[in-house]
Design a protein around this motif. Structure first.
Motif, PDB file in Angstrom:
ATOM      1  N   ASN A   1     106.167  12.727  98.842  1.00  0.00           N
ATOM      2  CA  ASN A   1     105.935  11.629  99.796  1.00  0.00           C
ATOM      3  C   ASN A   1     104.527  11.664 100.398  1.00  0.00           C
ATOM      4  O   ASN A   1     104.339  11.520 101.601  1.00  0.00           O
ATOM      5  CB  ASN A   1     106.979  11.652 100.916  1.00  0.00           C
ATOM      6  N   LYS A   2     103.516  11.835  99.550  1.00  0.00           N
ATOM      7  CA  LYS A   2     102.133  11.884 100.018  1.00  0.00           C
ATOM      8  C   LYS A   2     101.465  10.523  99.835  1.00  0.00           C
ATOM      9  O   LYS A   2     101.655   9.871  98.816  1.00  0.00           O
ATOM     10  CB  LYS A   2     101.340  12.926  99.229  1.00  0.00           C
ATOM     11  N   PRO A   3     100.647  10.095 100.794  1.00  0.00           N
ATOM     12  CA  PRO A   3      99.891   8.850 100.610  1.00  0.00           C
ATOM     13  C   PRO A   3      98.644   9.092  99.777  1.00  0.00           C
ATOM     14  O   PRO A   3      98.187  10.224  99.634  1.00  0.00           O
ATOM     15  CB  PRO A   3      99.513   8.464 102.049  1.00  0.00           C
ATOM     16  N   TYR A   4      98.103   8.011  99.241  1.00  0.00           N
ATOM     17  CA  TYR A   4      96.884   8.095  98.446  1.00  0.00           C
ATOM     18  C   TYR A   4      95.697   8.172  99.402  1.00  0.00           C
ATOM     19  O   TYR A   4      95.247   7.168  99.938  1.00  0.00           O
ATOM     20  CB  TYR A   4      96.758   6.859  97.544  1.00  0.00           C
ATOM     21  N   TRP A   5      95.192   9.364  99.622  1.00  0.00           N
ATOM     22  CA  TRP A   5      94.041   9.529 100.502  1.00  0.00           C
ATOM     23  C   TRP A   5      92.822  10.053  99.753  1.00  0.00           C
ATOM     24  O   TRP A   5      91.701   9.892 100.208  1.00  0.00           O
ATOM     25  CB  TRP A   5      94.369  10.503 101.634  1.00  0.00           C
ATOM     26  N   HIS A   6      93.035  10.668  98.597  1.00  0.00           N
ATOM     27  CA  HIS A   6      91.918  11.260  97.852  1.00  0.00           C
ATOM     28  C   HIS A   6      91.101  10.161  97.184  1.00  0.00           C
ATOM     29  O   HIS A   6      91.638   9.338  96.444  1.00  0.00           O
ATOM     30  CB  HIS A   6      92.457  12.220  96.795  1.00  0.00           C
ATOM     31  N   GLN A   7      89.804  10.123  97.439  1.00  0.00           N
ATOM     32  CA  GLN A   7      88.933   9.133  96.832  1.00  0.00           C
ATOM     33  C   GLN A   7      88.520   9.610  95.435  1.00  0.00           C
ATOM     34  O   GLN A   7      87.802  10.584  95.294  1.00  0.00           O
ATOM     35  CB  GLN A   7      87.694   8.914  97.704  1.00  0.00           C
ATOM     36  N   SER A   8      89.019   8.930  94.438  1.00  0.00           N
ATOM     37  CA  SER A   8      88.668   9.302  93.070  1.00  0.00           C
ATOM     38  C   SER A   8      87.231   8.883  92.779  1.00  0.00           C
ATOM     39  O   SER A   8      86.706   7.936  93.366  1.00  0.00           O
ATOM     40  CB  SER A   8      89.612   8.636  92.072  1.00  0.00           C
ATOM     41  N   MET A   9      86.598   9.586  91.859  1.00  0.00           N
ATOM     42  CA  MET A   9      85.233   9.270  91.464  1.00  0.00           C
ATOM     43  C   MET A   9      85.226   8.718  90.047  1.00  0.00           C
ATOM     44  O   MET A   9      86.222   8.808  89.327  1.00  0.00           O
ATOM     45  CB  MET A   9      84.355  10.527  91.545  1.00  0.00           C
ATOM     46  N   PHE A  10      84.137   8.105  89.655  1.00  0.00           N
ATOM     47  CA  PHE A  10      83.951   7.724  88.259  1.00  0.00           C
ATOM     48  C   PHE A  10      82.496   7.954  87.907  1.00  0.00           C
ATOM     49  O   PHE A  10      81.631   8.072  88.778  1.00  0.00           O
ATOM     50  CB  PHE A  10      84.367   6.273  88.006  1.00  0.00           C
ATOM     51  N   TRP A  11      82.251   8.074  86.630  1.00  0.00           N
ATOM     52  CA  TRP A  11      80.898   8.379  86.185  1.00  0.00           C
ATOM     53  C   TRP A  11      80.593   7.640  84.898  1.00  0.00           C
ATOM     54  O   TRP A  11      81.490   7.191  84.180  1.00  0.00           O
ATOM     55  CB  TRP A  11      80.737   9.891  85.979  1.00  0.00           C
ATOM     56  N   SER A  12      79.312   7.516  84.611  1.00  0.00           N
ATOM     57  CA  SER A  12      78.863   6.882  83.381  1.00  0.00           C
ATOM     58  C   SER A  12      77.558   7.532  82.954  1.00  0.00           C
ATOM     59  O   SER A  12      76.741   7.909  83.807  1.00  0.00           O
ATOM     60  CB  SER A  12      78.667   5.376  83.581  1.00  0.00           C
ATOM     61  N   ASP A  13      77.381   7.678  81.665  1.00  0.00           N
ATOM     62  CA  ASP A  13      76.167   8.291  81.116  1.00  0.00           C
ATOM     63  C   ASP A  13      75.486   7.314  80.171  1.00  0.00           C
ATOM     64  O   ASP A  13      76.133   6.707  79.311  1.00  0.00           O
ATOM     65  CB  ASP A  13      76.500   9.573  80.340  1.00  0.00           C
ATOM     66  N   LEU A  14      74.190   7.170  80.344  1.00  0.00           N
ATOM     67  CA  LEU A  14      73.380   6.389  79.405  1.00  0.00           C
ATOM     68  C   LEU A  14      72.614   7.381  78.545  1.00  0.00           C
ATOM     69  O   LEU A  14      71.399   7.535  78.663  1.00  0.00           O
ATOM     70  CB  LEU A  14      72.441   5.456  80.166  1.00  0.00           C
ATOM     71  N   GLY A  15      73.351   8.081  77.698  1.00  0.00           N
ATOM     72  CA  GLY A  15      72.748   9.153  76.915  1.00  0.00           C
ATOM     73  C   GLY A  15      72.736  10.439  77.722  1.00  0.00           C
ATOM     74  O   GLY A  15      73.269  10.519  78.834  1.00  0.00           O
ATOM     75  N   PRO A  16      72.105  11.490  77.210  1.00  0.00           N
ATOM     76  CA  PRO A  16      72.110  12.791  77.886  1.00  0.00           C
ATOM     77  C   PRO A  16      71.120  12.912  79.037  1.00  0.00           C
ATOM     78  O   PRO A  16      71.121  13.921  79.740  1.00  0.00           O
ATOM     79  CB  PRO A  16      71.743  13.753  76.750  1.00  0.00           C
ATOM     80  N   ASP A  17      70.293  11.875  79.260  1.00  0.00           N
ATOM     81  CA  ASP A  17      69.221  12.004  80.255  1.00  0.00           C
ATOM     82  C   ASP A  17      69.492  11.278  81.559  1.00  0.00           C
ATOM     83  O   ASP A  17      68.945  11.650  82.603  1.00  0.00           O
ATOM     84  CB  ASP A  17      67.896  11.499  79.664  1.00  0.00           C
ATOM     85  N   VAL A  18      70.303  10.225  81.526  1.00  0.00           N
ATOM     86  CA  VAL A  18      70.577   9.441  82.727  1.00  0.00           C
ATOM     87  C   VAL A  18      72.085   9.308  82.907  1.00  0.00           C
ATOM     88  O   VAL A  18      72.792   8.893  81.983  1.00  0.00           O
ATOM     89  CB  VAL A  18      69.938   8.035  82.658  1.00  0.00           C
ATOM     90  N   GLY A  19      72.550   9.684  84.085  1.00  0.00           N
ATOM     91  CA  GLY A  19      73.963   9.552  84.397  1.00  0.00           C
ATOM     92  C   GLY A  19      74.154   9.387  85.888  1.00  0.00           C
ATOM     93  O   GLY A  19      73.282   9.723  86.691  1.00  0.00           O
ATOM     94  N   TYR A  20      75.283   8.846  86.259  1.00  0.00           N
ATOM     95  CA  TYR A  20      75.553   8.691  87.685  1.00  0.00           C
ATOM     96  C   TYR A  20      77.039   8.865  87.948  1.00  0.00           C
ATOM     97  O   TYR A  20      77.888   8.685  87.068  1.00  0.00           O
ATOM     98  CB  TYR A  20      75.070   7.334  88.198  1.00  0.00           C
ATOM     99  N   GLU A  21      77.335   9.243  89.171  1.00  0.00           N
ATOM    100  CA  GLU A  21      78.706   9.392  89.637  1.00  0.00           C
ATOM    101  C   GLU A  21      78.873   8.506  90.861  1.00  0.00           C
ATOM    102  O   GLU A  21      77.943   8.360  91.655  1.00  0.00           O
ATOM    103  CB  GLU A  21      79.010  10.851  89.976  1.00  0.00           C
ATOM    104  N   ALA A  22      80.039   7.909  91.004  1.00  0.00           N
ATOM    105  CA  ALA A  22      80.248   6.957  92.094  1.00  0.00           C
ATOM    106  C   ALA A  22      81.625   7.159  92.704  1.00  0.00           C
ATOM    107  O   ALA A  22      82.540   7.708  92.084  1.00  0.00           O
ATOM    108  CB  ALA A  22      80.089   5.527  91.585  1.00  0.00           C
TER     109      ALA A  22
END
Length: 672
Positions: A534-555
């Motif tokens: 009976n836990k509420p959804y409090w954890h903020q999930s992250m997502f990420w994307s990579d434009l090849g091995p040199d540029v990536g971001y997490e949000a």
């Protein structure tokens, strides 16, 4: 002799009932014809006075009728028993003859496959505990060698039945191979699952793992319409394309940015038990039923129906059906040749098909400027430098990932994609697609014409809510997906997780998220709640994307380019790349190194933060804050890794910040 015993056993209750009826009639007659039984008895003994003769006649008639009825019943019973006995013996003789013919035609197999699995199902051991989930199977008698036909009454075994069993034992047994072949395919599907998970993706696997962690003896059944065991999807558009292994489409193993190799499957086949073993597994387990689709859901009856008509009941159910790729109307309206040359990228088969196309086609056009489209464009662009493949990416926005990134960063990203060997066409609205001269012609609304060999439509995901109608579940009109509460519940015993869930975020309001880490987090939470957390959804999930091995971001949180943003950037170093981040964390799926621990009192950098205006041409690394009513609701970490707990705490606090440059210091982006 056996027949006489059977008749006597059936007539004895009737005779007793008849004599009892007669005695009751005598008593009733006495009370009806006088106040005293003695007076009535005197009348009966002296003759017709007082009506005694009439009662005697009635008594005689009743006894006679009972005798005649008993005789008729005995005759019919004996005749019916004799007929059934003859039919049973004829059936057994025909089977023995058929078995003898098969023995002469087909060599007997000494160890036929699957026999050890079918025998325990036919006669379960009395020492094993009988689960309430399989009462219908456990109640079946184990002694008779033949199942009762539908028109035969279920009675206790008699001497006749014993004789039939003895005759069957003396008759030649049919080969075991025939017994296996006669077993219907649906017999391998359990009729009941205490925990039923619909969908075979990341959310289902995370829920199964969570259920088993809290209930070690839990029996979990995953039903998926895909032919594969649960696997992770991100490598399909990322690392698999950078593999040097020519057989990567078969092995589905890839090298991460850190050089370590792994499979896209969460667990090997040995981790799971077979679906037919689910009921009898002493310590429970997780079974996966592949290639089956749930088409109907009976919420009141706690059961579902598969596409082959099989029904499975459940105690608790998780809907994790994910989504299906959207398509463009211009392609849907096109002829068959256009559809044949279009890929809607989502599954393993799509990766295999597109990999084959990229090795044979001269030109591939990707329609869509979001996460999937940009990742595939960069991946195929790297391959184009070796094979001469032309890669085109078109989208209606002004820049790459224009719906997510602020305009200045979207433009910078567009230039980065171009440097990967991709031809980018911005502000492109598709009007029509036709097949002409062995080429696809994409006609844009502004008159531009693009010729290509193959199209990849990466224009978003449509949540799969096909079960909503039969189950009577609510679909959110704004975000799509099954509408659930903060505990991910749609009903008292039904939960929804992953892409198909429109949940209530206790911090950010109602949302629907389509990313790997959300599938992990929501699946894990749903599994815990299915076992009583009976836990509420409090954890903020992250997502990420990579434009090849040199540029990536997490949000994290709500990242929408229509919101006001504040960006703080710094000069990137060699360690500020996805490759360096995976080398440090030891995993290519960066969310796997994530922790739910909240950042407390982080040590901030003392170096002054530089505002975005001072770093207009250099976005090597930085932090972008997304604001709603002056409160941070989303954060993108651009080439900044292993700082997600800090971002999570900022969103959880939900406070207004007078100077976000000071907040950016918490991420230490100016460290050397």
């Amino acid at each position: 002799m056996l027949t006489c015993r059977s008749v006597w056993r059936k007539l004895t209750p009737l005779a007793r009932a008849s004599s009892t009826l007669c005695r009751q009639n005598v008593r009733r007659a006495g009370f009806n014809n006088g106040r005293s039984v003695r007076v009535q008895t005197a009348h009966m003994s002296t003759g017709p006075a007082g009506g005694g003769g009439r009662q005697t006649q009635i008594y005689v008639l009743l006894v006679g009728a009972a005798a005649v009825g008993g005789g008729i019943y005995a005759y019919q019973t004996v005749k019916g028993d004799q007929q059934r006995y003859e039919e049973r013996m004829a059936q057994m003789l025909s089977r023995s003859q058929k078995a003898a013919e098969q023995e002469t035609a087909v060599p007997t197999q000494s160890e036929p496959p699957d026999v050890p699995e079918t025998e325990p199902e036919a006669a379960p051991s009395s020492e094993e505990p009988i689960s309430l989930a399989s009462d219908s199977e456990a109640a079946a008698p184990t002694e008779p060698t033949e199942p009762l036909s539908a028109d035969e009454p279920v009675v206790e075994p008699t001497s006749e039945a014993a004789a039939a069993a003895a005759a069957a034992a003396e008759a030649p047994a049919a080969p075991l191979v025939e017994e296996v072949e006669s077993t219907p395919a649906s017999a391998k599907i359990p009729s009941h699952a205490p925990y039923l998970l619909i969908g075979g993706g990341t959310a289902s696997f995370a829920a199964a793992r969570s259920i088993r962690a809290r209930d070690p003896n839990a029996r979990v059944l995953i039903v998926t319409d895909e032919p594969d065991l649960p696997y992770m999807r991100p490598p399909l558009s990322k690392e698999l394309w950078f593999s040097d292994d020519s057989s990567v489409t078969e092995t589905l193993r890839f090298k991460q940015w850190n050089g370590k190799e792994r499979s896209i499957f969460f667990q090997p086949p040995s981790f799971y038990i077979q679906p037919e073993e689910l009921d009898s597994a002493e310590n429970g387990g997780v079974a996966v039923l592949t290639g089956k689709k749930v088409t109907h859901m009976d919420v009141r009856g706690n059961k579902v129906k598969l596409d082959d008509g099989t029904e499975i009941s459940y105690n608790k159910c998780l809907i994790a059906t994910g989504g299906v790729p959207r398509n463009l109307q211009a392609i849907e309206r096109a002829d068959e040749e256009v559809i044949k040359r279009t890929t809607l990228f989502r599954k393993i088969d799509d990766f295999k098909s597109l990999d084959n196309v990229s090795r044979n086609a001269k030109s591939i056009t990707i329609i869509g400027g979001g996460f999937m489209g940009s990742e595939l464009a960069c991946a195929l662009g790297r391959r184009s430098t070796e094979s001469g493949l032309e890669v085109v990416q078109m989208f209606p926005e002004k820049g790459n990932m224009g719906k997510v990134l602020p305009e200045y960063l979207s433009n910078w990203t567009t230039e980065k994609v171009k440097r990967e060997g991709v031809k980018v066409i911005k502000e492109a609205l598709v009007k029509s697609v036709t097949f002409k001269d062995d080429k696809l012609e994409i006609q844009l609304k502004d008159g531009r014409l693009v010729e290509t060999d193959h199209i990849v439509a990466a224009v978003g995901l449509e949540p799969n809510v096909d079960l909503a109608k039969s189950a009577g579940l609510e679909v959110d009109s704004d975000f799509g997906g099954f509408r659930v509460n903060a505990e991910l519940q749609a009903r008292s015993n039904i939960w929804v997780a992953g892409d198909a869930a429109c949940f209530y975020d206790i911090r950010l309001g109602r949302r629907r998220v389509e990313h790997h880490d959300h599938a992990v987090v929501s699946g894990r939470l749903a599994g815990e709640n299915m076992t009583g957390a009976n836990k509420p959804y409090w954890h903020q999930s992250m997502f990420w994307s990579d434009l090849g091995p040199d540029v990536g971001y997490e949000a994290i949180g709500i990242v929408d380019s229509s919101l006001p943003t504040v960006g703080v950037f710094a000069k990137a170093t060699a360690k500020d790349t996805p490759k360096a981040a995976t080398e440090k964390s030891g995993t290519g799926i960066r969310s796997e190194s994530e922790t739910e621990d909240t950042a407390v009192s982080p040590v901030a950098s003392t170096t002054p933060a530089a505002a975005v205006e001072q770093q207009r041409d250099n976005y090597g690394k930085g932090v972008i804050f997304y604001l709603r009513d002056k409160v941070v609701v989303g954060i993108i970490l651009w080439n900044v890794f292993n700082r997600m707990p800090i971002a999570r705490k900022i969103i959880k606090d939900g406070e207004e910040h007078a100077d976000l440059n000071e907040v950016a210091k918490l991420f230490n982006i100016h460290e050397d």
